[in-house]
Design a protein around this motif. Sequence first.
Motif, PDB file in Angstrom:
ATOM      1  N   TYR A  61       0.846  -1.185   0.000  1.00 43.82           N
ATOM      2  CA  TYR A  61       0.000   0.000   0.000  1.00 43.82           C
ATOM      3  C   TYR A  61       0.884   1.239   0.000  1.00 43.82           C
ATOM      4  CZ  TYR A  61       0.986   0.666   4.972  1.00 43.82           C
ATOM      5  OH  TYR A  61       1.608   0.884   6.168  1.00 43.82           O
ATOM      6  N   ALA A  62       0.302   2.345  -0.360  1.00 42.72           N
ATOM      7  CA  ALA A  62       1.006   3.625  -0.348  1.00 42.72           C
ATOM      8  C   ALA A  62       0.397   4.498   0.735  1.00 42.72           C
ATOM      9  CB  ALA A  62       0.889   4.311  -1.703  1.00 42.72           C
ATOM     10  N   ASP A  63       1.206   5.325   1.310  1.00 38.51           N
ATOM     11  CA  ASP A  63       0.768   6.214   2.384  1.00 38.51           C
ATOM     12  C   ASP A  63       1.086   7.644   1.967  1.00 38.51           C
ATOM     13  OD1 ASP A  63       0.035   7.374   4.753  1.00 38.51           O
ATOM     14  OD2 ASP A  63       1.706   6.587   5.908  1.00 38.51           O
ATOM     15  N   VAL A  64       0.080   8.492   2.005  1.00 42.31           N
ATOM     16  CA  VAL A  64       0.256   9.900   1.677  1.00 42.31           C
ATOM     17  C   VAL A  64      -0.079  10.699   2.924  1.00 42.31           C
ATOM     18  CG1 VAL A  64      -0.523  11.817   0.232  1.00 42.31           C
ATOM     19  CG2 VAL A  64      -0.418   9.498  -0.713  1.00 42.31           C
ATOM     20  N   SER A  65       0.829  11.575   3.328  1.00 43.40           N
ATOM     21  CA  SER A  65       0.548  12.381   4.514  1.00 43.40           C
ATOM     22  C   SER A  65       1.195  13.748   4.403  1.00 43.40           C
ATOM     23  CB  SER A  65       1.039  11.664   5.780  1.00 43.40           C
ATOM     24  OG  SER A  65       2.448  11.546   5.760  1.00 43.40           O
ATOM     25  N   LEU A  66       0.618  14.665   5.115  1.00 46.70           N
ATOM     26  CA  LEU A  66       1.141  16.020   5.221  1.00 46.70           C
ATOM     27  C   LEU A  66       0.827  16.475   6.629  1.00 46.70           C
ATOM     28  CD1 LEU A  66       2.445  18.409   3.723  1.00 46.70           C
ATOM     29  CD2 LEU A  66       0.153  19.154   3.126  1.00 46.70           C
ATOM     30  N   GLU A  67       1.807  16.981   7.305  1.00 39.49           N
ATOM     31  CA  GLU A  67       1.619  17.341   8.702  1.00 39.49           C
ATOM     32  C   GLU A  67       1.441  18.842   8.889  1.00 39.49           C
ATOM     33  OE1 GLU A  67       4.565  15.757  11.325  1.00 39.49           O
ATOM     34  OE2 GLU A  67       4.455  13.782  10.401  1.00 39.49           O
ATOM     35  N   ILE A  68       0.705  19.162   9.905  1.00 37.51           N
ATOM     36  CA  ILE A  68       0.561  20.536  10.360  1.00 37.51           C
ATOM     37  C   ILE A  68       1.140  20.557  11.770  1.00 37.51           C
ATOM     38  CG2 ILE A  68      -1.770  20.188  11.264  1.00 37.51           C
ATOM     39  CD1 ILE A  68      -2.439  23.004  10.283  1.00 37.51           C
ATOM     40  N   ASN A  69       1.790  21.613  12.162  1.00 35.29           N
ATOM     41  CA  ASN A  69       2.425  21.674  13.480  1.00 35.29           C
ATOM     42  C   ASN A  69       1.359  21.785  14.567  1.00 35.29           C
ATOM     43  OD1 ASN A  69       3.874  22.167  15.798  1.00 35.29           O
ATOM     44  ND2 ASN A  69       5.253  23.638  14.834  1.00 35.29           N
ATOM     45  N   TYR A  70       1.081  20.671  15.228  1.00 34.91           N
ATOM     46  CA  TYR A  70       0.023  20.645  16.238  1.00 34.91           C
ATOM     47  C   TYR A  70       0.433  21.302  17.549  1.00 34.91           C
ATOM     48  CZ  TYR A  70      -2.900  17.859  13.253  1.00 34.91           C
ATOM     49  OH  TYR A  70      -3.678  17.443  12.218  1.00 34.91           O
ATOM     50  N   ASN A  71       1.694  21.692  17.680  1.00 36.88           N
ATOM     51  CA  ASN A  71       2.088  22.463  18.864  1.00 36.88           C
ATOM     52  C   ASN A  71       1.532  23.883  18.784  1.00 36.88           C
ATOM     53  OD1 ASN A  71       3.570  20.371  20.063  1.00 36.88           O
ATOM     54  ND2 ASN A  71       5.350  20.867  18.825  1.00 36.88           N
ATOM     55  N   ASP A  72       1.345  24.353  17.557  1.00 42.82           N
ATOM     56  CA  ASP A  72       0.846  25.712  17.342  1.00 42.82           C
ATOM     57  C   ASP A  72      -0.656  25.756  17.080  1.00 42.82           C
ATOM     58  OD1 ASP A  72       3.462  26.654  17.567  1.00 42.82           O
ATOM     59  OD2 ASP A  72       3.821  26.439  15.422  1.00 42.82           O
ATOM     60  N   ILE A  73      -1.214  24.650  16.588  1.00 40.73           N
ATOM     61  CA  ILE A  73      -2.612  24.623  16.173  1.00 40.73           C
ATOM     62  C   ILE A  73      -3.318  23.444  16.832  1.00 40.73           C
ATOM     63  CG2 ILE A  73      -4.154  24.300  14.202  1.00 40.73           C
ATOM     64  CD1 ILE A  73      -2.094  25.720  12.505  1.00 40.73           C
ATOM     65  N   GLY A  74      -4.530  23.675  17.299  1.00 40.50           N
ATOM     66  CA  GLY A  74      -5.303  22.603  17.915  1.00 40.50           C
ATOM     67  C   GLY A  74      -6.737  22.609  17.436  1.00 40.50           C
ATOM     68  N   MET A  75      -7.251  21.441  17.084  1.00 36.24           N
ATOM     69  CA  MET A  75      -8.637  21.331  16.607  1.00 36.24           C
ATOM     70  C   MET A  75      -9.647  21.781  17.652  1.00 36.24           C
ATOM     71  SD  MET A  75      -8.950  20.277  13.458  1.00 36.24           S
ATOM     72  CE  MET A  75     -10.593  19.591  13.360  1.00 36.24           C
ATOM     73  N   HIS A  76      -9.270  21.761  18.909  1.00 34.63           N
ATOM     74  CA  HIS A  76     -10.200  22.115  19.977  1.00 34.63           C
ATOM     75  C   HIS A  76     -10.199  23.608  20.292  1.00 34.63           C
ATOM     76  CE1 HIS A  76     -10.951  17.906  20.565  1.00 34.63           C
ATOM     77  NE2 HIS A  76      -9.649  17.688  20.640  1.00 34.63           N
ATOM     78  N   ARG A  77      -9.358  24.364  19.596  1.00 28.14           N
ATOM     79  CA  ARG A  77      -9.314  25.814  19.772  1.00 28.14           C
ATOM     80  C   ARG A  77     -10.139  26.461  18.660  1.00 28.14           C
ATOM     81  NH1 ARG A  77      -3.064  25.462  19.982  1.00 28.14           N
ATOM     82  NH2 ARG A  77      -2.781  24.352  21.941  1.00 28.14           N
ATOM     83  N   LEU A  78     -11.344  26.877  18.991  1.00 32.01           N
ATOM     84  CA  LEU A  78     -12.259  27.418  17.985  1.00 32.01           C
ATOM     85  C   LEU A  78     -11.668  28.587  17.215  1.00 32.01           C
ATOM     86  CD1 LEU A  78     -15.660  27.327  19.919  1.00 32.01           C
ATOM     87  CD2 LEU A  78     -14.856  25.751  18.164  1.00 32.01           C
ATOM     88  N   LYS A  79     -10.851  29.393  17.863  1.00 26.89           N
ATOM     89  CA  LYS A  79     -10.270  30.565  17.199  1.00 26.89           C
ATOM     90  C   LYS A  79      -9.347  30.168  16.045  1.00 26.89           C
ATOM     91  CE  LYS A  79     -10.421  33.518  21.258  1.00 26.89           C
ATOM     92  NZ  LYS A  79      -9.660  34.280  22.246  1.00 26.89           N
ATOM     93  N   GLN A  80      -8.863  28.934  16.047  1.00 29.18           N
ATOM     94  CA  GLN A  80      -7.926  28.485  15.014  1.00 29.18           C
ATOM     95  C   GLN A  80      -8.588  27.679  13.904  1.00 29.18           C
ATOM     96  OE1 GLN A  80      -5.076  26.431  17.463  1.00 29.18           O
ATOM     97  NE2 GLN A  80      -3.774  28.240  17.564  1.00 29.18           N
ATOM     98  N   TRP A  81      -9.888  27.483  13.973  1.00 28.94           N
ATOM     99  CA  TRP A  81     -10.562  26.663  12.977  1.00 28.94           C
ATOM    100  C   TRP A  81     -10.411  27.220  11.570  1.00 28.94           C
ATOM    101  CZ3 TRP A  81     -15.774  24.212  14.862  1.00 28.94           C
ATOM    102  CH2 TRP A  81     -15.490  23.291  15.877  1.00 28.94           C
ATOM    103  N   GLY A  82     -10.421  28.526  11.420  1.00 33.69           N
ATOM    104  CA  GLY A  82     -10.239  29.117  10.093  1.00 33.69           C
ATOM    105  C   GLY A  82      -8.917  28.708   9.479  1.00 33.69           C
ATOM    106  N   GLU A  83      -7.868  28.726  10.281  1.00 37.89           N
ATOM    107  CA  GLU A  83      -6.542  28.328   9.805  1.00 37.89           C
ATOM    108  C   GLU A  83      -6.504  26.832   9.468  1.00 37.89           C
ATOM    109  OE1 GLU A  83      -1.898  28.706  11.296  1.00 37.89           O
ATOM    110  OE2 GLU A  83      -3.495  29.620  12.477  1.00 37.89           O
TER     111      GLU A  83
END
Length: 63
Positions: A9-31
């Motif tokens: 199988y092939a794996d495709v991934s791209l990371e975002i720096n989760y130290n700076d951004i969190g899904m639980h921070r509503l203010k960052q959802w736009g980003e």
Amino acid sequence: MKFEAGREYADVSLEINYNDIGMHRLKQWGEIFAFFAENMLQLQNNFLDFSDILKEEILALNR
């Protein structure tokens, strides 16, 4: 890469720096949504480039 059963199988991934951004921070959802919009479009375009080949492979596996 291979599964334990030996299938490849092939794996495709791209990371975002989760130290700076969190899904639980509503203010960052736009980003976060902008990240997904930009990168998911690239993934979709790549998928569409290979979709015919993938369909053929899937049909061959199911024969």
